[in-house]
Design an enzyme around this catalytic site. Sequence first.
Site, PDB file in Angstrom:
ATOM      1  N   THR A  13     -70.225 -14.934  10.535  1.00 37.24           N
ATOM      2  CA  THR A  13     -69.920 -13.567  10.953  1.00 37.24           C
ATOM      3  C   THR A  13     -69.939 -12.625   9.752  1.00 37.24           C
ATOM      4  O   THR A  13     -69.695 -13.037   8.619  1.00 37.24           O
ATOM      5  CB  THR A  13     -68.552 -13.495  11.649  1.00 37.24           C
ATOM      6  OG1 THR A  13     -67.504 -13.789  10.708  1.00 37.24           O
ATOM      7  CG2 THR A  13     -68.472 -14.474  12.813  1.00 37.24           C
ATOM      8  N   GLY A  14     -70.263 -11.362  10.009  1.00 31.77           N
ATOM      9  CA  GLY A  14     -70.312 -10.382   8.934  1.00 31.77           C
ATOM     10  C   GLY A  14     -71.286 -10.784   7.847  1.00 31.77           C
ATOM     11  O   GLY A  14     -70.923 -10.853   6.668  1.00 31.77           O
ATOM     12  N   SER A  15     -72.544 -11.027   8.241  1.00 30.45           N
ATOM     13  CA  SER A  15     -73.460 -11.686   7.312  1.00 30.45           C
ATOM     14  C   SER A  15     -74.743 -10.927   7.022  1.00 30.45           C
ATOM     15  O   SER A  15     -75.752 -11.522   6.647  1.00 30.45           O
ATOM     16  CB  SER A  15     -73.805 -13.081   7.855  1.00 30.45           C
ATOM     17  OG  SER A  15     -74.023 -13.057   9.252  1.00 30.45           O
ATOM     18  N   GLY A  18     -73.787  -9.436   1.174  1.00 32.88           N
ATOM     19  CA  GLY A  18     -72.666 -10.016   0.437  1.00 32.88           C
ATOM     20  C   GLY A  18     -72.478 -11.510   0.611  1.00 32.88           C
ATOM     21  O   GLY A  18     -73.445 -12.282   0.713  1.00 32.88           O
ATOM     22  N   ILE A  19     -71.217 -11.936   0.646  1.00 27.44           N
ATOM     23  CA  ILE A  19     -70.887 -13.355   0.759  1.00 27.44           C
ATOM     24  C   ILE A  19     -71.486 -13.948   2.022  1.00 27.44           C
ATOM     25  O   ILE A  19     -72.040 -15.053   2.015  1.00 27.44           O
ATOM     26  CB  ILE A  19     -69.360 -13.557   0.726  1.00 27.44           C
ATOM     27  CG1 ILE A  19     -68.808 -13.243  -0.673  1.00 27.44           C
ATOM     28  CG2 ILE A  19     -68.998 -14.990   1.116  1.00 27.44           C
ATOM     29  CD1 ILE A  19     -67.285 -13.272  -0.756  1.00 27.44           C
ATOM     30  N   GLY A  20     -71.398 -13.225   3.131  1.00 27.61           N
ATOM     31  CA  GLY A  20     -71.902 -13.749   4.389  1.00 27.61           C
ATOM     32  C   GLY A  20     -73.382 -14.063   4.346  1.00 27.61           C
ATOM     33  O   GLY A  20     -73.832 -15.115   4.836  1.00 27.61           O
ATOM     34  N   SER A 141     -59.148 -14.871   0.747  1.00 33.95           N
ATOM     35  CA  SER A 141     -59.211 -14.189  -0.550  1.00 33.95           C
ATOM     36  C   SER A 141     -58.050 -14.645  -1.414  1.00 33.95           C
ATOM     37  O   SER A 141     -56.996 -15.038  -0.900  1.00 33.95           O
ATOM     38  CB  SER A 141     -59.138 -12.672  -0.345  1.00 33.95           C
ATOM     39  OG  SER A 141     -58.931 -12.002  -1.574  1.00 33.95           O
ATOM     40  N   TYR A 154     -54.664  -5.370   3.449  1.00 28.56           N
ATOM     41  CA  TYR A 154     -55.724  -6.353   3.262  1.00 28.56           C
ATOM     42  C   TYR A 154     -55.130  -7.715   2.907  1.00 28.56           C
ATOM     43  O   TYR A 154     -55.438  -8.733   3.536  1.00 28.56           O
ATOM     44  CB  TYR A 154     -56.669  -5.890   2.160  1.00 28.56           C
ATOM     45  CG  TYR A 154     -57.691  -6.921   1.741  1.00 28.56           C
ATOM     46  CD1 TYR A 154     -58.778  -7.212   2.561  1.00 28.56           C
ATOM     47  CD2 TYR A 154     -57.577  -7.599   0.521  1.00 28.56           C
ATOM     48  CE1 TYR A 154     -59.729  -8.160   2.175  1.00 28.56           C
ATOM     49  CE2 TYR A 154     -58.515  -8.535   0.131  1.00 28.56           C
ATOM     50  CZ  TYR A 154     -59.580  -8.817   0.963  1.00 28.56           C
ATOM     51  OH  TYR A 154     -60.515  -9.756   0.583  1.00 28.56           O
TER      52      TYR A 154
END
Length: 264
Positions: A13-15, A18-20, A141, A154
Site C-alpha cells: 500500500t502507498g507504493s 518512496g519506501i513503498g 517508524s 504521527y
Amino acid sequence: MRIELTGKKALVTGSSQGIGLAVAAGLAEAGADVVITGRDAAKLRAAADSLDAAGFAGTVTPVAADLSGAAGAHALFEAVPAVDVLVNNLGIFEPRDFFDIDDEEWLRFFEVNVLSGIRTARHYLPGMVENGWGRVVFVSSESALQIPPEMMHYGATKTMQLGVARGLAERMAGTGVTVNSVLPGTTFSEGVSDFVVKMGANAHLSPREQTDAFVKEHRPTSIIQRAVGTEEVANLVVYLSSEQAAATTGSAVSVDGGIRRAIF
C-alpha cells in the site's frame, strides 16, 4: 541467501513512490507478482511502468484506491481479493505543534496510518490462514519508540501500529502466517527530502546532502550519520516477506541507522 517469491502475490500500500515503491521493486525482483496502490492513477501508472521497465521476474499491477476510507478499501478488495504478502506501507506525516492539532487532524492520521492497515489485515489474513502461509509487514517508524515532540500525532499512530502488529502475530499463532513491523529512521524519500528542502537550511546542497545534513543535526545519535536509503528499508521488508523469515514474527525490527540508543 537467495529469496524466492515466485508464485506469491504481494500487495504494497502507498507504493507510487518512496519506501513503498522500493519494496514493490524488491518483491518483484524476488519473483512475486506485486500490486501497488495509490490515489493518483497517473502517478501510479508511471510507477508501474518504471518497475516493468526494470525487467523484474514478477509482474506489477497498479490499483488506484484511496485507502484512507472504507470505500477505497472496499474497491481494493474487489480488485484484489487475496494476497500472500501484505505490506502496510501507507502513511502520512507532518510537523505540527501539539496545540495546533485539532480532533479532525488526529482522526485523519489515525484513519490513514492505523485503520488502513487494520482494514487490509482483517480482509487478507483469513485467506492466508486458509492457505497455511502468509506474511504481513507493517512499515512503522523509529518515531514509534521515540515520539517526536513536533509530530506527536504521527509518532502516536506509529506506536499503535506496533501494538496491532504484535497482537495480530499472537492471533496468528500456529497458522504459518507471520506478522512483523519494520522501524525505518529518517529515510531519503520524496516526502522526507521535500520536507527537509522546505526548511531552507543548507540550500546550496543537493536534496540528498540536505537530508544527510538534517540527520547529523537533528538525529545526532545516528551511527551511520546519514539518511537511510529506501532500498535499505525494502531489503528488510523483502526478507521478512520470505520463507527464510519463518521464525521471525511479532517483532519490531529497526532499520534506522542506529538512531535509537538501545540494545533491544
